[in-house]
Write an enzyme that holds these catalytic residues in place. Structure first.
Site, PDB file in Angstrom:
ATOM      1  N   LYS A   1       0.837  -1.215   0.000  1.00  0.00           N
ATOM      2  CA  LYS A   1       0.000   0.000   0.000  1.00  0.00           C
ATOM      3  C   LYS A   1       0.862   1.251   0.000  1.00  0.00           C
ATOM      4  CE  LYS A   1       0.878   1.432   4.346  1.00  0.00           C
ATOM      5  NZ  LYS A   1       1.751   2.538   4.584  1.00  0.00           N
TER       6      LYS A   1
ATOM      7  N   ASP B   1      -2.785  -1.655   9.522  1.00  0.00           N
ATOM      8  CA  ASP B   1      -2.899  -1.626   8.057  1.00  0.00           C
ATOM      9  C   ASP B   1      -3.414  -2.938   7.474  1.00  0.00           C
ATOM     10  OD1 ASP B   1      -1.809   0.930   8.010  1.00  0.00           O
ATOM     11  OD2 ASP B   1       0.239   0.189   7.777  1.00  0.00           O
TER      12      ASP B   1
HETATM   13  O1  C5P Z   1      -0.658  -1.377  14.226  1.00  0.00           O
HETATM   14  P1  C5P Z   1       0.774  -1.627  13.843  1.00  0.00           P
HETATM   15  O2  C5P Z   1       1.400  -2.733  14.630  1.00  0.00           O
HETATM   16  O3  C5P Z   1       0.980  -1.756  12.373  1.00  0.00           O
HETATM   17  O4  C5P Z   1       1.540  -0.284  14.257  1.00  0.00           O
HETATM   18  C1  C5P Z   1       2.923  -0.275  14.430  1.00  0.00           C
HETATM   19  C2  C5P Z   1       3.300   0.904  15.329  1.00  0.00           C
HETATM   20  O5  C5P Z   1       3.092   2.134  14.619  1.00  0.00           O
HETATM   21  C3  C5P Z   1       2.485   1.048  16.596  1.00  0.00           C
HETATM   22  O6  C5P Z   1       3.016   0.287  17.634  1.00  0.00           O
HETATM   23  C4  C5P Z   1       2.594   2.545  16.874  1.00  0.00           C
HETATM   24  O7  C5P Z   1       3.823   2.859  17.486  1.00  0.00           O
HETATM   25  C5  C5P Z   1       2.622   3.150  15.484  1.00  0.00           C
HETATM   26  N1  C5P Z   1       1.281   3.577  15.047  1.00  0.00           N
HETATM   27  C6  C5P Z   1       0.712   4.704  15.617  1.00  0.00           C
HETATM   28  N2  C5P Z   1      -0.534   5.108  15.209  1.00  0.00           N
HETATM   29  C7  C5P Z   1      -1.196   4.429  14.237  1.00  0.00           C
HETATM   30  C8  C5P Z   1      -0.621   3.287  13.636  1.00  0.00           C
HETATM   31  C9  C5P Z   1       0.630   2.887  14.067  1.00  0.00           C
HETATM   32  O8  C5P Z   1       1.297   5.342  16.500  1.00  0.00           O
HETATM   33  N3  C5P Z   1      -2.384   4.835  13.862  1.00  0.00           N
END
Ligand code: C5P
Length: 324
Positions: free
Chosen positions: A11, A146
């Site tokens: 993406k 995502d």
């Molecule tokens: O949800 P995911 O594990 O992909 O996100 C990875 C990291 O990115 C999270 O632990 C966070 O630190 C950051 N993040 C965030 N806000 C979001 C998505 C991700 O702070 N909306």
């Protein structure tokens, strides 16, 4: 059935507006996701116990144990299935995943989330589990920010952590993108943390020297100019409207990306930005031919590790029919 293979896209974020940090450590987002034709393939096969093998681009950087996001998706799907009390006799047994990577790891292209989405679709099929798209989207949202979008594909507005999705109506005309892969990686949490620090400094907060005195980051909002541009299908307008709040943070951690972005614009890109949390740089070209020219010139310019030409939007995770 011996195995199910699912193909899943990378993406881009055509807009990524990031709000202040929340109590749970995440940030509220408004983002325009766009799935492009750079695909990983995930094969799920029945096995004595869950496991994963990773091959291809950056495979050595992908966790091979239970930390693997695709394996976590398998566990989350199993937990979401009706229990034996419902009379189901299906065995949601062990699964071995083989992930063939073409989406670079820790590159801002959500490759790990893509693999998790592919694992959900593959196990749903392997187990004949019959989960609807809506049910898979709910499991996906619990696995990572995502993951849901990688199921959906196309172009969609994401809100919340990015998991609350609304498909964007847009003409089917493809956009031609050039991706410049960097010689290095960025950690998503570190880029978000760098953004919080930059904003605090800008607001004159702890250690701050800025003069904008803004106590909190603004609530993120959808960019009307980008949505109008997408509806028009006019690549020039889309190119001008690309934006990413994480870009300044990514550039602070990976300063050489400035040169990469500048080179692409000088070579005729309609727009340029860092992909998600980076360090991949993304360039929009006016046509397939211009994308080819740009890709060739970028590889010659010595400002990135390698380049790829992709188009978008493309559909989300889908089963690859077995070869006859
Ligand atoms: O949800 P995911 O594990 O992909 O996100 C990875 C990291 O990115 C999270 O632990 C966070 O630190 C950051 N993040 C965030 N806000 C979001 C998505 C991700 O702070 N909306």
């Amino acid at each position: 059935m011996t195995g199910v293979t699912v193909r899943v896209p990378a993406k881009l974020n055509l807009q990524l507006a990031v709000g202040p940090p929340r109590a749970d450590g995440y940030h509220d987002l408004v983002t325009v996701f766009h799935a492009v034709s750079l695909f990983d393939e995930v094969t799920a096969e029945p096995a004595g116990r869950d496991g994963v093998t990773v091959t291809g681009e950056g495979a050595d950087r992908v966790p091979a144990g239970q930390d693997n996001l695709a394996l976590r998706a398998v566990t989350a799907l199993r937990a979401a299935m009706p229990g034996p009390a419902t009379g189901y006799v299906i065995d949601y047994g062990g699964v071995h995943l083989t992930i063939a990577k073409r989406i670079p790891v820790a590159a801002g292209l959500a490759g790990g989330s893509a693999d998790a989405a592919a694992a959900l679709v593959a196990c749903n099929e392997l187990w004949a589990a019959g989960r609807s798209q809506q049910q898979l989207l709910e499991v996906a949202a619990r696995v990572g920010s995502d993951v849901a979008f990688a199921l959906l594909g196309g172009t969609a507005v994401g809100r919340g952590r990015g998991e609350r999705l609304t498909p964007a109506l847009a003409p089917a005309t493809p956009y031609h993108w050039v991706l410049a892969f960097a010689d290095g990686h960025l950690s998503t949490p570190e880029v978000y943390a760098a953004l919080d620090r930059l904003r605090a400094a800008d607001a004159g907060g702890p250690g701050g020297t800025g003069n904008r005195r803004q106590a909190r980051a603004p609530e993120p909002g959808l960019d009307a100019a980008l949505m109008t541009a997408l509806r028009s299908g006019d690549a020039r307008r889309v190119g001008r409207a690309l934006s990413n709040d994480l870009q300044s943070a990514a550039l602070s951690l990976f300063p050489s990306l400035r040169k990469t972005l500048a080179a692409g614009l000088e070579l005729g890109a309609l727009g340029a930005l860092v992909a998600g949390s980076g360090p991949t740089c993304v360039f929009l070209a006016a046509s397939a031919d211009r994308a080819l020219d740009l890709a060739v010139s970028m590889s010659g310019a010595g400002v990135c590790r390698s380049v790829a030409r992709v188009t978008g939007p493309v559909p989300g995770a889908a089963v690859v029919p077995p070869a006859k």
